[in-house]
Write an enzyme that holds these catalytic residues in place. Structure first.
Site, PDB file in Angstrom:
ATOM      1  N   LYS A 235       0.829  -1.208   0.000  1.00 25.92           N
ATOM      2  CA  LYS A 235       0.000   0.000   0.000  1.00 25.92           C
ATOM      3  C   LYS A 235       0.867   1.264   0.000  1.00 25.92           C
ATOM      4  CE  LYS A 235      -2.063  -1.293   3.773  1.00 25.92           C
ATOM      5  NZ  LYS A 235      -1.435  -2.630   3.914  1.00 25.92           N
ATOM      6  N   HIS A 452       6.395 -38.550  16.495  1.00 25.67           N
ATOM      7  CA  HIS A 452       5.341 -37.542  16.346  1.00 25.67           C
ATOM      8  C   HIS A 452       5.338 -36.981  14.911  1.00 25.67           C
ATOM      9  CE1 HIS A 452       2.724 -34.231  17.944  1.00 25.67           C
ATOM     10  NE2 HIS A 452       3.221 -33.607  16.894  1.00 25.67           N
ATOM     11  N   GLU A 453       6.506 -36.555  14.440  1.00 26.62           N
ATOM     12  CA  GLU A 453       6.582 -35.988  13.085  1.00 26.62           C
ATOM     13  C   GLU A 453       6.343 -37.067  12.029  1.00 26.62           C
ATOM     14  OE1 GLU A 453       6.542 -32.902  12.689  1.00 26.62           O
ATOM     15  OE2 GLU A 453       6.949 -32.395  14.780  1.00 26.62           O
ATOM     16  N   HIS A 456       2.609 -37.391  11.577  1.00 21.97           N
ATOM     17  CA  HIS A 456       2.058 -36.368  10.680  1.00 21.97           C
ATOM     18  C   HIS A 456       2.287 -36.757   9.223  1.00 21.97           C
ATOM     19  CE1 HIS A 456       0.782 -33.385  13.553  1.00 21.97           C
ATOM     20  NE2 HIS A 456       1.986 -33.273  14.107  1.00 21.97           N
ATOM     21  N   ASP A 527      -0.612 -28.316  17.634  1.00 20.12           N
ATOM     22  CA  ASP A 527      -1.561 -29.023  16.758  1.00 20.12           C
ATOM     23  C   ASP A 527      -2.971 -28.946  17.326  1.00 20.12           C
ATOM     24  OD1 ASP A 527       0.601 -29.767  15.181  1.00 20.12           O
ATOM     25  OD2 ASP A 527       0.942 -31.587  16.355  1.00 20.12           O
TER      26      ASP A 527
END
Length: 634
Positions: A235, A452-453, A456, A527
């Site tokens: 802008k 954990h990863e 996912h 999460d």
């Protein structure tokens, strides 16, 4: 052509005049102390001078001090050797001074002391009132020091932006005027990805250059143009480009500069700003962050007896109505909070045209990258279309920051050019934070993070409506201990299956911990926060739940923010909570089912993460297979 050896004349300012005057006063004071007469007591004066007939005359000053003059022929006497040897004239300057207390008492003492004197031996007494500069110095010097202190303070204050040149000018406009003779360095060529906005802005610039083209057909140019969009979308840059293209006087300032601690200053500055703009018409006024003064007037402000912001807004509305449509004065403003602006400010006749700037698309990001990569020495392996694909949701400011971060990373590694790998590291740092390889975590915690990863990754790999997985990492970044990186797709509309698949993929990490270790940890807090917000959005905002129905309690105006309660009943709120819990629980069970089916892949991927910490797409395809062929529906 040889350079000129002429020195510019020294400019004499009031500051230097006051300094010279103060130095002169100090020198006078020192001169006075150098030639100051010695003070003596009445006893010394009577016994050593008056009784010895050594006094020539006495001058009483201001009815307080008697200045004693010794006869010239008596100055050679050894008792007068202590006199100041630096006196310019021993016959004109007093030699001693005596504090007399009162004139009546001094005269009485002198009569008693000279009772036995002959008439020709009587001492002549004179009376004088002195108001010289030296006597006034103890009073004048502190006052002048205070004046000098305030002058320095006001000069520093004016340089700091609280006043133009004097403290009395705080009601004047602080707008910065761009001279039409000095062309701005920013033009429309430097503004990439805002083609539609540039078309509308260029029409205004063309009107300022050739107004007769429009006025002969009866057209009226808009009085005001409002640039609305998220932070970093360009802008202010677009307004600066207008200044570079229009070549007319351009007044630029921030909305917060109207608001001061003094009542009435904002309204006064608005009047002064428009007065200057009319005098230099055709001209452009640019007010950045106009929401600082344009906030909607409502019940909250009604409690204040005299609200400075509201007075400033009223004056701005009056000024926008106070000049004609084709006077050549156009007002540009920018804000990223158009929902809180006053409706009177946005009506036709004031800010007639609203230009919405959105986050750039893939093609626009590509053009923005080309602009910001011009000063960067980039390698041949830099793939600009790939960078544009990997940065959805990035604004122009984010892209500029990413290019700068990539150059910093390459310089830190002592490279001669910036490569694709540097840009990828810069993107990861902006999105996920700085790598913290030195962060110490226990082997047990590292194993939990790896599973954990991997959870996912496995869940998202086998879901149809989740973006493509790019890599998985268990290197701590920012506040997170690991991350799964996706290649987001740009969607204007999100369907219910996409919502549910995303929720399921986000719960995959927590589900993997339960499937593998039969226990859960606090590592899934981020999460769970995202999942809860998405579930409430589905039920309460987008109307995607069948039982609740097509109801939306989303407030686009922001008026409900002032309410203390929720915009729905307690009964409906309870049903919404139940549906959200049911939705999250069902997707969690769905994630656990997927991980149970593909537990061997989960184990392989987690072990690979523990071994090399980062797993790329090639390793993912080797373990999980091609994604499109393995997508299943549960």
């Amino acid at each position: 052509m040889k350079p000129s050896n002429r020195k510019s004349p020294v400019k004499i300012t009031p500051f230097w005049l006051y300094t010279a005057f103060l130095i002169l006063l100090v020198l006078i004071s020192l001169f006075n102390s150098l030639y100051r007469t010695s003070d003596i007591s009445w006893l010394t004066f009577k016994t050593k001078m008056l009784d010895a007939h050594d006094v020539e005359k006495i001058v009483v000053k201001n009815k307080q001090t008697a200045e004693i003059y010794i006869k010239t022929d008596r100055l050679s006497d050894p008792k007068y050797q202590s006199l100041n040897t630096f006196k310019l004239s021993k016959s004109l300057e007093p030699h001693y001074s005596l504090q007399i207390g009162s004139v009546e008492s001094f005269e009485h003492k002198m009569e008693l002391a000279q009772e036995n004197f002959a008439e020709n031996e009587l001492v002549d007494i004179q009376y004088k009132d002195s108001t010289g500069l030296v006597n006034l110095l103890p009073w004048v010097f502190p006052i002048l020091m205070i004046i000098l202190f305030w002058m320095i303070l006001f000069r520093r204050t004016s340089r700091g932006g609280l006043g133009p040149s004097s403290i009395m000018n705080f009601g004047k406009s602080t707008a910065k005027l761009s001279n039409r003779d000095v062309k701005s360095q920013i033009t429309f060529k430097d503004v990439a990805g805002l083609e539609e906005a540039k078309v509308e802005i260029m029409e205004i610039v063309d009107f300022l250059k050739h107004p007769e083209t429009y006025t002969r057909l009866g057209a009226k140019i808009p009085k005001g143009v409002m640039l609305v969009g998220p932070p970093g979308t360009g802008k202010t840059l677009l307004a600066k480009a207008v200044a570079g293209e229009a070549q007319v006087p351009f007044f630029s300032l921030s909305g917060s500069e109207f608001v001061e601690m003094f009542v009435g200053v904002g309204a006064s500055r608005v009047r002064d700003l428009f007065k200057q703009a009319k005098e230099k018409a055709p001209s452009i006024i640019f007010i950045d962050e106009i929401d600082a003064i344009g906030r909607a007037r409502g019940k909250v402000n009604a409690l204040h007896s005299n609200d400075e912001r509201e007075n400033t807004l009223n004056q701005l509305l009056t000024e926008l109505d106070g000049f004609g449509t084709n006077t050549g004065v156009i007002v540009l403003s920018a804000t990223n909070r158009a929902d809180i602006l006053d409706k009177a400010l946005l009506r036709p006749g004031r800010f007639d045209r609203h230009i919405y700037l959105e986050l750039p698309t893939k093609q626009e990001r590509k053009a923005i990258f080309k602009v910001h990569l011009k000063p960067v020495i980039k390698g041949n392996d830099v793939d600009v279309p790939l960078l544009a694909s990997l940065t959805p949701g990035f604004s122009g400011a984010d892209i500029a920051n990413m290019c700068n971060e990539a150059a910093l990373i390459a310089a830190r590694k002592a490279r001669n050019e910036v490569g694709q790998k540097d840009f990828m590291e810069a993107r990861d740092r902006i999105v996920g934070g700085l790598e913290r390889k030195g962060k110490l975590i226990s082997p047990k915690e590292k194993k939990i993070v790896a599973y954990h990863e991997a959870g996912h990754a496995v869940v998202s790999w086998y879901l149809e409506n989740v973006e493509s997985l790019v890599k998985v990492s268990i290197i701590p970044r920012g506040k997170s201990l690991g991350a799964a990186w996706y290649l987001p797709e740009e969607h204007q509309i999100i369907t219910k299956p996409k919502f549910t698949d995303r929720i399921c993929a986000a719960l995959g990490g927590r589900a993997a911990e339960e499937v593998t270790f039969d226990e859960i940890s606090s590592g899934a807090i981020d999460d769970l926060e995202k999942v809860t917000k998405q579930a409430y959005s589905m039920v309460a905002y987008y109307g995607l739940d069948k039982e609740i129905g097509p109801l939306s309690f989303y407030d686009s105006t922001g008026e409900n923010e002032r309410l203390l309660g929720k915009p729905y009943s307690e009964y409906l709120g309870k049903r919404i909570d139940e549906k959200v819990i049911e939705l999250i629980a069902s997707e969690y069970e769905r994630a656990k089912t997927l991980l149970t089916i593909h537990k061997s892949e989960l184990e392989k991927l987690a072990q690979l993460l523990l071994k090399q910490e980062v797993v790329d797409k090639e390793d993912l395809e080797r373990i999980l297979g091609k994604r499109l062929n393995n997508v299943i529906s549960i």
